[in-house]
Design an enzyme around this catalytic site. Structure first.
Site, short mmCIF file in Angstrom:
data_model
loop_
_atom_site.label_atom_id
_atom_site.label_comp_id
_atom_site.label_asym_id
_atom_site.label_seq_id
_atom_site.Cartn_x
_atom_site.Cartn_y
_atom_site.Cartn_z
N ASP A 46 0.83 -1.20 0.00
CA ASP A 46 0.00 0.00 0.00
C ASP A 46 0.87 1.25 0.00
OD1 ASP A 46 -2.36 -1.46 0.07
OD2 ASP A 46 -2.51 -1.40 2.27
N TYR A 74 5.89 -8.64 8.57
CA TYR A 74 5.60 -7.21 8.70
C TYR A 74 5.77 -6.77 10.15
CZ TYR A 74 3.11 -7.81 4.23
OH TYR A 74 2.78 -8.11 2.93
N ASP A 88 -6.67 2.50 7.38
CA ASP A 88 -5.38 3.15 7.60
C ASP A 88 -5.61 4.65 7.53
OD1 ASP A 88 -5.61 3.74 4.89
OD2 ASP A 88 -3.92 2.51 4.26
N ARG A 181 -4.33 -4.90 6.94
CA ARG A 181 -5.44 -4.02 7.33
C ARG A 181 -6.67 -4.82 7.76
NH1 ARG A 181 -7.06 -0.96 2.92
NH2 ARG A 181 -5.68 -2.12 1.52
#
Length: 230
Positions: A46, A74, A88, A181
């Site tokens: 992203d 991550y 986000d 997300r």
């Protein structure tokens, strides 16, 4: 005039994607600056995420699917108590919740529920195509998509650190196709609350780690020096 080298067996490039760049921005920048005729990336990040992006050029592009399929790691921070449509900071806050009753033990338990093989619904702000159109295109017009299909993903590790509550630092190891997300959104839902992703960094894809990656400009400078000497 500089010329592309005559033979192009291709190469694998590790880039530390800058904040606010799309993965396609990186591809296009390298294509123009290094005059690559064929280049693609293995696994989208992203715009508001940073970290490891694998790119392949020339004949190496045939191996993109192989790299995309590898396990990913991550690190990042989620914040409890607020939500956004995109989960986000791309979109404005649209919900606020009282976090005073949430305990560290409840957060740890929710993270454990999201570990292992799980069914996950991708976020509405994603690049998945439904009826030929990317979901984020619908979302940016204010439309909803009720026919988003869930997918089976594997989350090997979902480690959370609650010292900064309501900000929660995390480390996630997961399979191809996992949306961080969505994990953040679902963690908030499991707690009867809301959550959004404050920052995200991809640190590993398979055996490749972000500490071995170049910056965009650093790679371009080195490539031009090696292939297009003055």
């Amino acid at each position: 005039m500089h010329q592309q080298p005559q033979t192009d067996p291709g190469q694998l490039i590790l880039i530390d994607k800058p904040l606010e760049w799309t993965s396609f921005d990186v591809v296009n920048k390298l294509r123009r600056a290094c005059k690559f005729k064929k280049i693609g990336h293995a696994g989208t990040l992203d715009p508001l995420a940073t970290g490891l992006l694998i790119l392949c050029t020339g004949k190496m592009t045939k191996q993109i699917d192989q790299y995309q399929a590898q396990e990913k790691e991550y690190t990042g921070t989620l914040v409890l108590g607020k939500t956004t449509p995109s989960v986000d900071l791309e979109t404005a806050f649209d919900g606020e919740f009282d976090v005073s009753g949430i305990t560290p033990e409840q957060i740890q338990a929710a993270a454990r529920q999201l570990t292992g093989e799980i069914q996950q619904i991708p976020p509405i702000y994603s690049a998945i195509r439904v009826n030929g159109e990317r979901l984020y295109e619908k979302a940016r017009r204010g439309e909803t998509a009720s026919d988003i299909k869930s997918r089976l993903v594997t989350v090997s590790n979902f480690n959370v650190l609650t010292d900064g509550f309501p900000a929660i630092d995390f480390r996630i190891v997961c399979s191809k196709g996992t949306y961080i997300r969505s994990l953040v959104r679902d963690l908030g839902l499991l707690l009867g609350n809301g959550a959004y992703l404050a920052n995200l960094r991809r640190t590993r894809i398979g055996e490749f780690v972000v500490k071995d990656a170049d910056s965009v400009e650093g790679f371009i400078e080195r490539y031009r020096t090696e292939h297009f000497p003055a």
